[in-house]
Design an enzyme around this catalytic site. Structure first.
Site, PDB file in Angstrom:
ATOM      1  CB  SER A   5      -0.902   0.004   1.235  1.00 21.92           C
ATOM      2  OG  SER A   5      -1.869  -1.008   1.133  1.00 21.92           O
ATOM      3  N   GLY A   6       0.274   2.392  -0.177  1.00 16.00           N
ATOM      4  CA  GLY A   6       1.033   3.637  -0.154  1.00 16.00           C
ATOM      5  C   GLY A   6       1.272   4.204  -1.544  1.00 16.00           C
ATOM      6  CG  HIS A   7       2.676   2.202  -4.262  1.00 18.53           C
ATOM      7  ND1 HIS A   7       3.815   2.933  -3.987  1.00 18.53           N
ATOM      8  CD2 HIS A   7       2.953   0.929  -3.899  1.00 18.53           C
ATOM      9  CE1 HIS A   7       4.739   2.119  -3.487  1.00 18.53           C
ATOM     10  NE2 HIS A   7       4.243   0.911  -3.417  1.00 18.53           N
ATOM     11  CE  LYS A  37       4.050  -1.976  -7.606  1.00 17.50           C
ATOM     12  NZ  LYS A  37       2.968  -2.893  -7.174  1.00 17.50           N
ATOM     13  CG  ASP A  82       5.549  -6.614  -4.973  1.00 18.96           C
ATOM     14  OD1 ASP A  82       6.240  -6.247  -4.008  1.00 18.96           O
ATOM     15  OD2 ASP A  82       4.515  -6.023  -5.318  1.00 18.96           O
ATOM     16  CG  HIS A 125       8.493   0.194  -2.610  1.00 19.26           C
ATOM     17  ND1 HIS A 125       8.599  -0.086  -3.936  1.00 19.26           N
ATOM     18  CD2 HIS A 125       7.413  -0.483  -2.164  1.00 19.26           C
ATOM     19  CE1 HIS A 125       7.632  -0.912  -4.277  1.00 19.26           C
ATOM     20  NE2 HIS A 125       6.908  -1.170  -3.243  1.00 19.26           N
TER      21      HIS A 125
END
Ligand code: ADP
Ligand code: ADP
Ligand code: MG
Ligand code: MG
Ligand code: MG
Ligand code: MG
Lengths: 207, 331, 331, 207
Positions: free
Chosen positions: B54-56, B104, B109, B218
């Protein structure tokens, strides 16, 4: 190593990770994405609730469940790597207790699982650089006639030395590799958590 | 750390609760932590799944919907999702024609999606994973983790989503993802770091007059730290790096000037003006563009430039209708 | 000051150049500094014009297009546009059926739009100005400058734009702007200040554990400084202030959880989750919602909550197709 | 006051604004939106290029053009207010030179234009609080028999006193009014630029 010692090992890792979570995260902030401590702490708290109050009939069962819990809760690179490592270790130990020889074979299987999945080689500045020396040292001590406790203690020392040896390395795997030469001078977070795991083992099996 | 959050351990959950409340067109499973099109699975349609830390935002959950993803699985902040979660998204997206995983290229991932794909095969769901690695800031070599996946992810989700919506086969949809990845290059720059909520402090320290060139998404440091430069020079660094790796002259391109989360739209348009000028001056035709915060790094200030060398088919797929919270046109 | 800009004196111009390059559906006049629908003026259609200081992007330029504004005139950063510029936008939007000015209630905006309206009358363009003043953080009194115009501006531009598109008369379009303004209340909170490029330093200083309650959208300090609080408490402060001024219980509402520019979407969704819960708990039905950065203050971190008590007509106007860079659905 | 003195006045304002632009912006940052200095500087640089190289036949022409240039380039609250003020002043002075009496009437017209447009009253913490006392002091000095230079100097002193008197005021107009009581303790930026304008006048007409 019996069921109680094994549970003590996992509890020991959980406590060490909780204690050093912030440190691991800070190491990861320097050359990664600042989540390794948070990830590991989340993982081992899931491990604890998975194991809590359960009865086990083999050493391996505990470690396989630990691996499965890590794989399904840690995320990131460390989740699958530690998950597969503990599962591989656990699969080798199919009895209520394990000899030092059996534990060595299991640890070696764990190391191989990490290498197979992550394709890192020694010197790439990863957990391998603590894990590998630890297994070597364990074997060397055992071959030299040491008991389980002393062998595990040698492994923990070697893991810590391996961990420190990652400092001058240039990362070639994982997130730190994006930094290239700028990753030099920083200790690898995964090698650091691996050292915690081996120190907890040495303490759990200490005579 | 100054964040508009409640309990630091619940940030991802709270985001999902907000998305659930705001978007009736999505089905959000708070236990599994997946975001699914309300009408999924659609029998016979190839499923498209993506996910990552998360965070994107809006990536990936904001790109679930008609003409784009069937399901997304957001991990903790900057931490890849876990296999069970990816499996749940895969199952939810599976209409019997197979599922494409858009992954990605980060170790976490790749490994977690790989484990999930194995679990999915056990449940007889055919999965084709495609790895996105468009970030030219990273040296690509078999001895490294390889290039990171960044802006090309959005391009792949949009175009492959359009093809899947139009009835494309599993192999064709996967092929579009691969093609987009091969034809896209990205380069990012950070003016400030960002703070992972659980960590509580910035992922790196930058002086008041410094910036990081070649950042990923990131919050990791970039490949080089330099003095802060004017926007046109920053854009020149990014486009030159892209052009060195994939010569652009003579191409028709889709350009994204993507904010990292903390840079206002005003500045992004200024950067886009510089990008359009640079490309025009280098014999590149900008056929399509996107300016805004699409693939972000929390509140990081900075910009990432992505360039896709279009083909007529890709242009058509890009233009096809899409209806998601983060990208919408044509319906 | 860390900004992705070129020459500090050209930030507005560079933004306009970027918008011109990115949006073929817009006509951007760099001399007059106006943004106009490519197909304006449309004979017989009421023109809709808004403008104000820059730095609130996508407001207003990003809301020019089908179903919304005909023209926008952005001033310098946080500085209202000048009369000549407003006049140019008005003329460009005028299709013979009159022009509505949507003016945010700031002394500078009101005075400059007033002067522009006088100039327009000289050119035989009938102008109806409507002032937006929805910000409950400001005491409304004849002895003050009155409430500021904030989030209601977007609601008014969207709904009045839909009515103008559908052929509404000058009086009807202006009436919708007034109605939306009367039925909307907003309240904003800042976690950080922002920096006007030409000033080079933050508009106010906030401690690491402080926030400002009741901010406007011009980087001005709010009405009260408090300790930083968790998102649900911040949302409670905002919605309570709104509810005290305009009781919401029993209403169907449109809610906007609007980022001030530097707060990531992830956090805005978390705040929206809290808002949806608050409203549900107070007997309010959320019929429509909008979560994102729409009316911003450069890179300020923070959130503004706006609530519009809907009517069936307003819901219909809100749902009508819109095609602008900043807001798009239905086409 | 003749054409040269008038041009010297406008040049004097331009120089003072350029010198103090940052100070004005900082005052505006405290209780407004940090643009007053930037706005005024932009405005007066447009004024300069509007006037540069032109010939004028009346004092008023210069000041009307100054007002028009300000109104079309400053923006914000100050643009229309100063724009209308200078236009009002200029419209009164229809000859190649102006007496002190004529200038007083013109300044009063300027003040009235600001009051008509902005509806601020004395004590609202605006430019009015410097402008009003300046006009009063000019008149008082003139009535007391002072010459133009001394009257303008009295006006500048009064404008500065009025500017300082805005510090304890609670703003009731303009952007500072949103702060309510928190606007206390800060000097109003518009009153400050008004004081610069009157000081420049005193210097231009000094004997
Ligand atoms: N390919 C790999 N093989 C072995 N270990 C790896 C590999 N990639 C990363 N690691 C280890 O994982 C650690 C990072 O874990 P973590 O921070 O939890 O995941 P992420 O990098 O996805 O954020 C690194 O410090 C490194 O020791
Ligand atoms: N209604 C008013 N009447 C007189 N002066 C005003 C009024 N409103 C604002 N001002 C003056 O304008 C100044 C602010 O100008 P400026 O910063 O350029 O515009 P803005 O407030 O639009 O940013 C204030 O300091 C005050 O002196
Ligand atoms: Mg990490
Ligand atoms: Mg991570
Ligand atoms: Mg202003
Ligand atoms: Mg101001």
């Amino acid at each position: 190593m019996d069921i109680d010692t094994t549970l003590a090992w996992v509890r020991g890792i959980t406590a060490a990770i909780r204690r050093d979570a912030d440190y691991l995260t800070r190491l990861d902030a320097a050359i990664g994405d600042a989540d390794h401590g948070v990830n590991m702490q989340r993982g081992f708290s899931v491990v604890r609730s998975t194991l809590d109050g359960k009865e086990f009939s083999t050493v391996g069962e505990i470690l396989t469940k630990t691996g499965t819990a890590l794989a399904s809760s840690v995320g990131g690179a460390a989740g699958p790597l530690y998950g597969m490592a503990f599962r591989a270790i656990g699969r080798q130990l199919t009895e209520p207790s394990a000899t030092a020889e059996q534990l060595l074979a299991a640890l070696r299987a764990g190391l191989e699982a990490v290498q197979k999945l992550g394709a890192a080689r020694p010197g790439d500045k990863t957990m391998i650089d603590a894990f590998g020396p630890a297994v070597e040292a364990f074997e060397k001590a055992l071959r030299g006639g040491a008991a389980l406790g002393a062998s595990a203690s040698a492994a923990a020392d070697a893991a810590e030395a391996g961990m420190r040896a990652t400092i001058p390395m240039i990362a070639r795997k994982g997130r730190a590799s994006y930094l290239g030469p700028r990753s030099q001078g920083h200790q690898d977070p995964g090698a650091t958590s691996t050292a915690l795991i081996f120190r907890a083992l040495a303490e759990a099996v200490a005579p | 750390m100054k964040k508009l959050i409640g309990d630091v351990d619940d940030v991802v959950l709270d985001t999902l609760r907000g998305m659930a409340a705001a978007h009736p067109s999505l089905r959000v499973d708070l236990d599994q932590r997946i975001i699914v099109r309300a009408d999924a699975p659609r029998t016979g349609k190839v499923g498209l799944v993506s996910g990552g830390g998360s965070g994107h935002e809006p990536l990936h959950g904001g790109f679930v919907g008609y003409g784009m993803l069937d399901a997304a699985c957001p991990g903790e902040v900057f931490t890849s999702p876990v296999p069970d979660q990816i499996l749940a998204a895969t199952t939810a997206a599976s209409g019997g024609a197979g599922v494409v995983h858009i992954v990605k290229n980060y170790t976490g991932d790749v490994l977690n999606f790989q484990m999930a794909a194995e679990l999915a095969e056990d449940e007889d769901v055919e999965v084709v994973p495609v790895v996105i690695d468009d970030d030219v800031a990273v040296q690509d070599s078999t001895y490294t983790a390889g290039r990171r996946g960044t802006g090309a992810t959005l391009f792949a989700e949009k175009t492959a989503g359009a093809l899947a919506e139009a009835g494309g086969t599993l192999q064709d949809v996967a092929a579009v993802v691969r093609e987009v990845n091969e034809r896209t290059r990205s380069f990012g720059v950070a003016l400030t770091a960002c703070t992972v909520p659980a960590a509580g402090r910035p992922t790196f320290e930058l002086g008041d007059d410094e910036m990081e060139l070649g950042i990923g998404i990131h919050g990791e440091p970039g490949r080089e730290r330099t003095k802060l430069r004017p926007a046109p020079e920053i854009v020149d660094v990014a486009l030159s790096a892209i052009n060195d790796d994939m010569p652009l002259s003579g191409s028709e391109v889709l350009v994204m000037v993507n904010g990292m989360g903390g840079t206002p739209l005003m500045e992004l348009y200024g950067a886009y003006a510089a990008a359009a000028e640079w490309l025009g001056g280098h014999g590149v035709t900008v056929a399509r563009s996107l300016v805004g915060n699409y693939v972000t790094s929390l509140e990081m200030a900075g910009v990432m430039v992505s360039v896709l060398r279009l083909t007529p088919q890709l242009t058509e797929l890009w233009d096809a209708p899409v209806e998601t919270p983060g990208l919408r046109w044509g319906r």
